[in-house]
Design an enzyme around this catalytic site. Structure first.
Site, PDB file in Angstrom:
ATOM      1  N   PHE A 175     -51.330  19.077 -80.252  1.00  0.00           N
ATOM      2  CA  PHE A 175     -52.161  18.789 -78.996  1.00  0.00           C
ATOM      3  C   PHE A 175     -52.281  19.790 -77.742  1.00  0.00           C
ATOM      4  O   PHE A 175     -52.902  19.835 -76.681  1.00  0.00           O
ATOM      5  CB  PHE A 175     -51.883  17.644 -78.469  1.00  0.00           C
ATOM      6  CG  PHE A 175     -50.234  17.726 -77.938  1.00  0.00           C
ATOM      7  CD1 PHE A 175     -50.014  17.941 -76.681  1.00  0.00           C
ATOM      8  CD2 PHE A 175     -49.023  17.039 -78.723  1.00  0.00           C
ATOM      9  CE1 PHE A 175     -48.606  18.005 -76.124  1.00  0.00           C
ATOM     10  CE2 PHE A 175     -47.650  17.062 -78.193  1.00  0.00           C
ATOM     11  CZ  PHE A 175     -47.513  17.565 -76.909  1.00  0.00           C
ATOM     12  N   ARG A 215     -47.424   7.114 -61.759  1.00  0.00           N
ATOM     13  CA  ARG A 215     -48.035   6.989 -63.013  1.00  0.00           C
ATOM     14  C   ARG A 215     -48.257   5.272 -63.352  1.00  0.00           C
ATOM     15  O   ARG A 215     -49.349   5.003 -63.934  1.00  0.00           O
ATOM     16  CB  ARG A 215     -47.362   7.332 -63.994  1.00  0.00           C
ATOM     17  CG  ARG A 215     -47.407   8.897 -64.262  1.00  0.00           C
ATOM     18  CD  ARG A 215     -46.427   9.688 -65.433  1.00  0.00           C
ATOM     19  NE  ARG A 215     -46.538  11.000 -65.335  1.00  0.00           N
ATOM     20  CZ  ARG A 215     -45.580  11.846 -65.539  1.00  0.00           C
ATOM     21  NH1 ARG A 215     -44.355  11.448 -65.565  1.00  0.00           N
ATOM     22  NH2 ARG A 215     -45.694  13.094 -65.372  1.00  0.00           N
ATOM     23  N   TYR A 243     -44.957  25.372 -70.782  1.00  0.00           N
ATOM     24  CA  TYR A 243     -44.592  24.531 -71.836  1.00  0.00           C
ATOM     25  C   TYR A 243     -44.178  25.243 -73.130  1.00  0.00           C
ATOM     26  O   TYR A 243     -44.486  24.609 -74.362  1.00  0.00           O
ATOM     27  CB  TYR A 243     -46.034  23.789 -72.085  1.00  0.00           C
ATOM     28  CG  TYR A 243     -46.712  22.808 -70.922  1.00  0.00           C
ATOM     29  CD1 TYR A 243     -45.726  21.688 -70.519  1.00  0.00           C
ATOM     30  CD2 TYR A 243     -47.471  22.965 -70.186  1.00  0.00           C
ATOM     31  CE1 TYR A 243     -46.056  20.757 -69.609  1.00  0.00           C
ATOM     32  CE2 TYR A 243     -47.878  22.270 -69.076  1.00  0.00           C
ATOM     33  CZ  TYR A 243     -47.329  21.057 -68.694  1.00  0.00           C
ATOM     34  OH  TYR A 243     -47.518  20.244 -67.746  1.00  0.00           O
ATOM     35  N   GLU A 290     -39.395  26.909 -63.486  1.00  0.00           N
ATOM     36  CA  GLU A 290     -40.780  26.658 -63.204  1.00  0.00           C
ATOM     37  C   GLU A 290     -41.082  27.259 -61.964  1.00  0.00           C
ATOM     38  O   GLU A 290     -42.422  27.648 -62.048  1.00  0.00           O
ATOM     39  CB  GLU A 290     -41.073  25.057 -63.288  1.00  0.00           C
ATOM     40  CG  GLU A 290     -40.837  24.638 -64.909  1.00  0.00           C
ATOM     41  CD  GLU A 290     -40.846  23.182 -64.987  1.00  0.00           C
ATOM     42  OE1 GLU A 290     -41.106  22.418 -63.960  1.00  0.00           O
ATOM     43  OE2 GLU A 290     -40.599  22.814 -66.255  1.00  0.00           O
ATOM     44  N   ASN A 330     -51.675  12.329 -67.423  1.00  0.00           N
ATOM     45  CA  ASN A 330     -50.836  11.175 -66.435  1.00  0.00           C
ATOM     46  C   ASN A 330     -50.779  11.851 -65.237  1.00  0.00           C
ATOM     47  O   ASN A 330     -49.592  11.286 -64.525  1.00  0.00           O
ATOM     48  CB  ASN A 330     -49.652  11.086 -67.398  1.00  0.00           C
ATOM     49  CG  ASN A 330     -48.849  12.338 -67.638  1.00  0.00           C
ATOM     50  OD1 ASN A 330     -49.141  13.330 -67.117  1.00  0.00           O
ATOM     51  ND2 ASN A 330     -47.961  12.451 -68.544  1.00  0.00           N
ATOM     52  N   LYS A 351     -52.178  17.437 -61.347  1.00  0.00           N
ATOM     53  CA  LYS A 351     -52.953  17.784 -62.584  1.00  0.00           C
ATOM     54  C   LYS A 351     -54.517  17.577 -62.311  1.00  0.00           C
ATOM     55  O   LYS A 351     -54.873  16.825 -61.300  1.00  0.00           O
ATOM     56  CB  LYS A 351     -52.558  17.087 -63.914  1.00  0.00           C
ATOM     57  CG  LYS A 351     -51.182  17.408 -64.335  1.00  0.00           C
ATOM     58  CD  LYS A 351     -50.914  16.592 -65.575  1.00  0.00           C
ATOM     59  CE  LYS A 351     -49.469  16.972 -66.163  1.00  0.00           C
ATOM     60  NZ  LYS A 351     -49.230  16.189 -67.248  1.00  0.00           N
ATOM     61  N   HIS A 398     -47.131  16.587 -63.086  1.00  0.00           N
ATOM     62  CA  HIS A 398     -45.771  17.232 -64.157  1.00  0.00           C
ATOM     63  C   HIS A 398     -44.759  17.378 -62.794  1.00  0.00           C
ATOM     64  O   HIS A 398     -45.084  17.863 -61.714  1.00  0.00           O
ATOM     65  CB  HIS A 398     -46.496  18.618 -64.435  1.00  0.00           C
ATOM     66  CG  HIS A 398     -45.468  19.487 -65.069  1.00  0.00           C
ATOM     67  ND1 HIS A 398     -44.672  19.326 -66.129  1.00  0.00           N
ATOM     68  CD2 HIS A 398     -44.506  20.387 -64.169  1.00  0.00           C
ATOM     69  CE1 HIS A 398     -43.492  20.063 -66.087  1.00  0.00           C
ATOM     70  NE2 HIS A 398     -43.295  20.754 -65.140  1.00  0.00           N
ATOM     71  N   ARG A 445     -38.591  12.629 -60.297  1.00  0.00           N
ATOM     72  CA  ARG A 445     -38.903  12.137 -61.679  1.00  0.00           C
ATOM     73  C   ARG A 445     -39.121  10.605 -61.730  1.00  0.00           C
ATOM     74  O   ARG A 445     -39.788  10.133 -62.178  1.00  0.00           O
ATOM     75  CB  ARG A 445     -37.761  12.747 -62.507  1.00  0.00           C
ATOM     76  CG  ARG A 445     -37.817  14.097 -63.018  1.00  0.00           C
ATOM     77  CD  ARG A 445     -38.986  14.606 -63.664  1.00  0.00           C
ATOM     78  NE  ARG A 445     -38.627  13.941 -64.859  1.00  0.00           N
ATOM     79  CZ  ARG A 445     -39.318  14.240 -66.181  1.00  0.00           C
ATOM     80  NH1 ARG A 445     -40.466  15.221 -65.940  1.00  0.00           N
ATOM     81  NH2 ARG A 445     -39.332  13.919 -67.417  1.00  0.00           N
TER      82      ARG A 445
END
Length: 179
Positions: free
Chosen positions: A58, A103, A50, A127, A113, A10, A116, A86
């Protein structure tokens, strides 16, 4: 079981110069990088990615955040790749993440964060399909694979699929290349 997973590095990672560190962590773990690109995220792609968050208050702010810089998209492959990635990323909120996770080391936020990661093999496939064409996913031999897995794990990997030729695009299930 060998599988592919999807990752987005990100804008907060890009701005902080963490991209190489994050990719290095995945490679050092033994995951194979089979797809990579840097792109400016488009609204349609963002909404598709998303879609499970549609209508959340948000989301517009989050899209603006995701457009601050280009993002880096990765497709990683390995045994249990989705679960491993993950766990390496840690829980969504950086303040609550285990200290050794990505993180946990680099994030202090719940939304900003850093990364993704697909949350299931089905979502990883979905995805990947949003952002990568089949010809952009490569198969190649990793010379160190025989020392990263046990003999029985290697036999299971080889039974699932044959190793490809270095640099050769792979065919993805349910996807056809565009002309």
């Amino acid at each position: 079981m060998a599988e592919m997973t999807f990752v987005i590095i990100k804008p907060d990672s890009i701005a902080r110069g963490l991209s190489g560190e994050l990719i290095t962590r995945f490679e050092k773990k033994g995951l194979k990088l089979v797809g990579v690109k840097m792109v400016k995220l488009k609204r349609k792609q963002f909404e598709e990615l998303y879609s499970h968050l549609a209508g959340r208050p948000f989301l517009d702010e989050y899209f603006k955040f995701m457009k601050r810089t280009p993002v880096i998209m990765l497709v990683l492959e390995g045994m249990n790749a989705v679960e491993i990635v993950r766990r390496m990323c840690g829980v969504t909120n950086g303040r609550e993440a285990e200290p050794s996770t990505i993180r946990g080391v680099y994030s202090m936020s719940g939304r900003m964060n850093l990364i993704h990661a697909a949350d299931s093999p089905a979502n990883a496939e979905r995805e990947i399909g949003i952002f990568f064409k089949p010809k952009e996913i490569y198969d190649y031999k990793m010379p160190l694979t025989p020392i990263m897995y046990s003999i029985d794990e290697l036999e299971a990997l080889n039974a699932e699929r044959k190793e490809g030729i270095s640099g050769k695009p792979r065919k993805m299930p349910g996807k056809e290349d565009e002309p």
